[in-house]
Design a protein around this motif. Structure first.
Motif, short mmCIF file in Angstrom:
data_model
loop_
_atom_site.label_atom_id
_atom_site.label_comp_id
_atom_site.label_asym_id
_atom_site.label_seq_id
_atom_site.Cartn_x
_atom_site.Cartn_y
_atom_site.Cartn_z
N ARG A 80 -11.83 66.00 0.24
CA ARG A 80 -11.29 67.05 0.97
C ARG A 80 -10.04 67.81 0.45
NH1 ARG A 80 -12.95 64.07 5.93
NH2 ARG A 80 -10.57 63.75 6.28
N LEU A 81 -9.19 66.96 0.22
CA LEU A 81 -7.90 67.35 -0.56
C LEU A 81 -8.19 67.89 -1.83
CD1 LEU A 81 -5.55 64.27 0.37
CD2 LEU A 81 -5.08 66.83 0.93
N ARG A 82 -8.88 67.46 -2.83
CA ARG A 82 -9.20 67.91 -4.11
C ARG A 82 -9.96 69.17 -3.96
NH1 ARG A 82 -14.49 68.98 -6.00
NH2 ARG A 82 -16.09 67.49 -5.12
N ARG A 83 -10.62 69.49 -3.20
CA ARG A 83 -11.28 70.73 -2.80
C ARG A 83 -10.44 71.87 -2.33
NH1 ARG A 83 -17.15 70.29 -2.61
NH2 ARG A 83 -17.87 68.16 -2.41
N LYS A 84 -9.58 71.47 -1.59
CA LYS A 84 -8.51 72.41 -1.25
C LYS A 84 -7.61 72.64 -2.07
CE LYS A 84 -4.90 72.77 2.47
NZ LYS A 84 -4.09 71.85 3.47
N LEU A 85 -7.24 71.73 -3.27
CA LEU A 85 -6.33 71.96 -4.19
C LEU A 85 -6.88 72.58 -5.30
CD1 LEU A 85 -4.40 68.72 -3.80
CD2 LEU A 85 -3.45 70.92 -3.21
N GLY A 86 -8.31 72.83 -5.40
CA GLY A 86 -8.99 73.28 -6.53
C GLY A 86 -9.27 72.23 -7.64
N ARG A 87 -9.31 71.13 -7.43
CA ARG A 87 -9.29 70.12 -8.34
C ARG A 87 -11.03 69.46 -8.66
NH1 ARG A 87 -4.12 65.78 -7.17
NH2 ARG A 87 -2.54 67.63 -7.29
N ASN A 88 -11.08 69.04 -9.71
CA ASN A 88 -12.42 68.59 -10.03
C ASN A 88 -12.09 67.05 -9.22
OD1 ASN A 88 -13.40 70.66 -11.69
ND2 ASN A 88 -12.32 69.61 -13.59
N SER A 89 -13.49 66.44 -8.80
CA SER A 89 -13.75 65.33 -8.18
C SER A 89 -13.18 64.09 -9.36
CB SER A 89 -14.91 65.08 -7.73
OG SER A 89 -15.00 63.55 -7.08
N PRO A 90 -12.11 63.24 -8.60
CA PRO A 90 -12.06 61.95 -9.66
C PRO A 90 -13.14 61.16 -9.53
CG PRO A 90 -10.63 61.72 -7.66
CD PRO A 90 -11.44 63.16 -7.70
N ASP A 91 -13.28 60.09 -10.17
CA ASP A 91 -13.96 59.02 -9.99
C ASP A 91 -13.45 57.87 -9.14
OD1 ASP A 91 -16.37 59.85 -11.55
OD2 ASP A 91 -15.69 58.74 -13.46
N TYR A 92 -14.16 57.13 -8.51
CA TYR A 92 -13.43 56.24 -7.50
C TYR A 92 -13.63 54.94 -7.72
CZ TYR A 92 -12.82 60.46 -4.63
OH TYR A 92 -12.55 61.50 -4.23
N GLN A 93 -12.97 54.09 -8.19
CA GLN A 93 -13.12 52.57 -8.44
C GLN A 93 -13.00 51.91 -7.18
OE1 GLN A 93 -14.71 50.52 -10.74
NE2 GLN A 93 -14.36 49.11 -9.15
N ILE A 94 -13.49 51.24 -6.46
CA ILE A 94 -13.62 50.76 -5.08
C ILE A 94 -13.57 49.20 -5.33
CG2 ILE A 94 -14.22 50.32 -2.52
CD1 ILE A 94 -13.17 53.27 -3.62
N ASN A 95 -12.43 48.26 -4.91
CA ASN A 95 -12.56 46.94 -5.11
C ASN A 95 -12.56 46.42 -3.86
OD1 ASN A 95 -12.04 46.66 -8.35
ND2 ASN A 95 -10.42 48.02 -7.76
N GLN A 129 -18.23 59.80 -9.56
CA GLN A 129 -18.96 58.40 -9.30
C GLN A 129 -18.07 57.73 -8.49
OE1 GLN A 129 -21.88 57.31 -10.80
NE2 GLN A 129 -21.94 59.46 -11.08
N CYS A 130 -18.73 56.87 -7.62
CA CYS A 130 -17.96 56.04 -6.76
C CYS A 130 -18.58 54.41 -6.86
CB CYS A 130 -18.44 56.06 -5.26
SG CYS A 130 -17.31 55.10 -4.06
N LEU A 131 -17.59 53.70 -7.87
CA LEU A 131 -18.15 52.37 -8.40
C LEU A 131 -17.45 51.28 -7.44
CD1 LEU A 131 -17.46 53.66 -11.93
CD2 LEU A 131 -19.56 53.54 -10.61
N VAL A 132 -18.37 50.38 -7.17
CA VAL A 132 -17.82 49.32 -6.27
C VAL A 132 -18.01 47.96 -6.78
CG1 VAL A 132 -18.26 48.15 -3.83
CG2 VAL A 132 -18.43 50.80 -4.21
N SER A 133 -16.97 47.30 -6.54
CA SER A 133 -16.88 45.84 -7.23
C SER A 133 -16.43 44.79 -6.09
CB SER A 133 -15.77 45.64 -8.29
OG SER A 133 -16.06 46.71 -9.48
N GLY A 134 -17.12 43.65 -6.24
CA GLY A 134 -16.74 42.55 -5.31
C GLY A 134 -15.69 41.70 -6.05
N VAL A 135 -14.58 41.43 -5.63
CA VAL A 135 -13.35 40.51 -6.48
C VAL A 135 -13.06 39.49 -5.28
CG1 VAL A 135 -11.24 40.54 -7.21
CG2 VAL A 135 -12.48 42.95 -7.12
N PRO A 136 -13.79 38.40 -5.50
CA PRO A 136 -13.53 36.93 -4.74
C PRO A 136 -12.12 36.36 -5.18
CG PRO A 136 -15.19 36.53 -6.21
CD PRO A 136 -14.94 38.07 -6.36
#
Length: 366
Positions: A80-95, A129-136
């Motif tokens: 929502r913030l990046r749209r409001k600020l007029g930025r391109n979407s980042p990729d998200y690395q979810i750990n 992209q929303c990339l998800v990793s498991g980190v045991p």
């Protein structure tokens, strides 16, 4: 007992699973949403606009519908913030991090597809992209490469210690701190918390980028007394159930005397003190909140039968503590133990105002 090998929530999707008995934890995350939203907003606004990756870690993610609850909210706020600020979407690395015994298979088979589908539907075109990793692994050691994390979230995990403290043998039938515990036992619990939380902060200081953020919520207390009912009563009542089983010859007394809960519920003062002593993070906000034990009533369970609050709290606690108890006392006593615990909880909750206290802190890496 090797805590890192034994401590995990009940896996799967069964009646006693954490997945079906973690409504309390979700309600707590909803209660602290304002602090989380404020913190991630400040982080993203101050990031370089050309930054094309936002790296988020959820520590102590467990397994169930809650696993993606916090990270989904974080990603949607940034979008929502990046749209409001007029930025391109980042990729998200979810750990997603938790101890090795966590049911990671359930996370990726049952909950990841739904998370990705709902996120795409809500964010629409232009989403990265929303990339998800498991980190045991234990968060009391290093988990990630240096200076790679922008945002760290953890809820209802950091009160768990890396080990049972040394020197608690004199606690006898008490499985946790109580008003009858020797002062040396209370001191031993605090010292273990001090070492663990200091290690946690040091490790995250090496992994979080400069001006990166953390929001941590853990069971705690408002009062100074570490043995107060405010933070210890839930385990004290489980001790009562175990003592009944000893008196009935169902559990050996020596077994009870050698069982101790590896947890410490710090005061907000202690949380602040440890952060200040370690020195890598600036405290933005530190707040205490309350939630009743009755909030354990499950909205995940498929069981349509109405049950009292004691039943719901016992199921919630079983989903958390069963692996520890079964490893020490054996699987055969678990059903009977929690049947007794349910009755004790129902009685006390009908007569007393029972609450969990939460400590939530927002921090910035220096």
């Amino acid at each position: 007992m090797e805590v890192a090998q034994v401590l995990h929530m009940n896996g799967g999707l069964g009646d006693t699973s954490y997945a079906n008995n973690s409504s309390l934890q979700r309600k707590v995350m909803s209660m602290t949403k304002g602090i989380t939203e404020e913190t991630i907003t400040e982080l993203y606004i101050n990031m370089v606009p050309s930054n094309d990756v936002v790296c988020i870690a959820d520590l102590g993610c467990s397994s169930g519908p809650n696993t993606f609850f916090a990270v989904a909210e974080l990603v949607k706020i940034v979008d929502r913030l990046r749209r409001k600020l007029g930025r391109n979407s980042p990729d998200y690395q979810i750990n997603l991090n938790d101890l090795p015994g966590t049911d990671f298979n359930s996370i990726f088979q049952s909950f990841l597809p739904r998370f990705q589908a709902e996120l795409r539907q809500e964010t629409g075109p232009g989403f990265g992209q929303c990339l998800v990793s498991g980190v045991p692994g234990t968060f009391y050691g290093r988990l990630f490469a240096a200076k790679t994390l922008h945002f760290v979230h953890s809820s209802y995990s950091l009160m768990w210690l890396s080990k049972v403290p040394d020197g608690v043998e004199m606690n006898k039938e008490n499985i946790y701190m109580t008003r009858t515990s020797p002062q040396s036992v209370i001191d031993a619990y605090y010292e273990q918390f001090h070492r663990d939380f200091s290690n946690f902060l040091k490790c995250r200081s090496e992994e979080v980028v400069s001006n990166g953020k953390m929001v941590l919520t853990l069971l705690g207390r408002k009062v100074d007394d570490a043995s107060s009912k405010e933070c210890c009563y839930i385990w004290e009542l489980l001790s009562v159930a175990l003592q009944e089983m000893v008196s009935e010859g169902l559990i050996e007394e020596e077994k009870l005397h050698s069982f101790h809960i590896p947890q410490y519920t710090p005061s907000t003062k202690e949380v602040a003190s440890e952060i200040q002593k370690e020195g890598s993070f600036i405290i933005n906000r530190l707040e205490a909140s309350e939630i009743t034990w009755a909030a354990c009533s499950s909205f995940y369970s498929q069981d349509s039968i109405e049950h009292d609050d004691g039943y719901n709290v016992a199921k919630c606690m079983r989903s958390v503590a069963e692996p520890l108890l079964a490893k020490h006392f054996g699987d055969l006593v678990i059903d009977q133990l929690f049947d007794k615990y349910k009755k004790i909880l129902s009685d006390r909750m009908s007569k007393e105002d029972t609450k969990f206290i939460n400590a939530t802190v927002s921090m910035t890496r220096r």
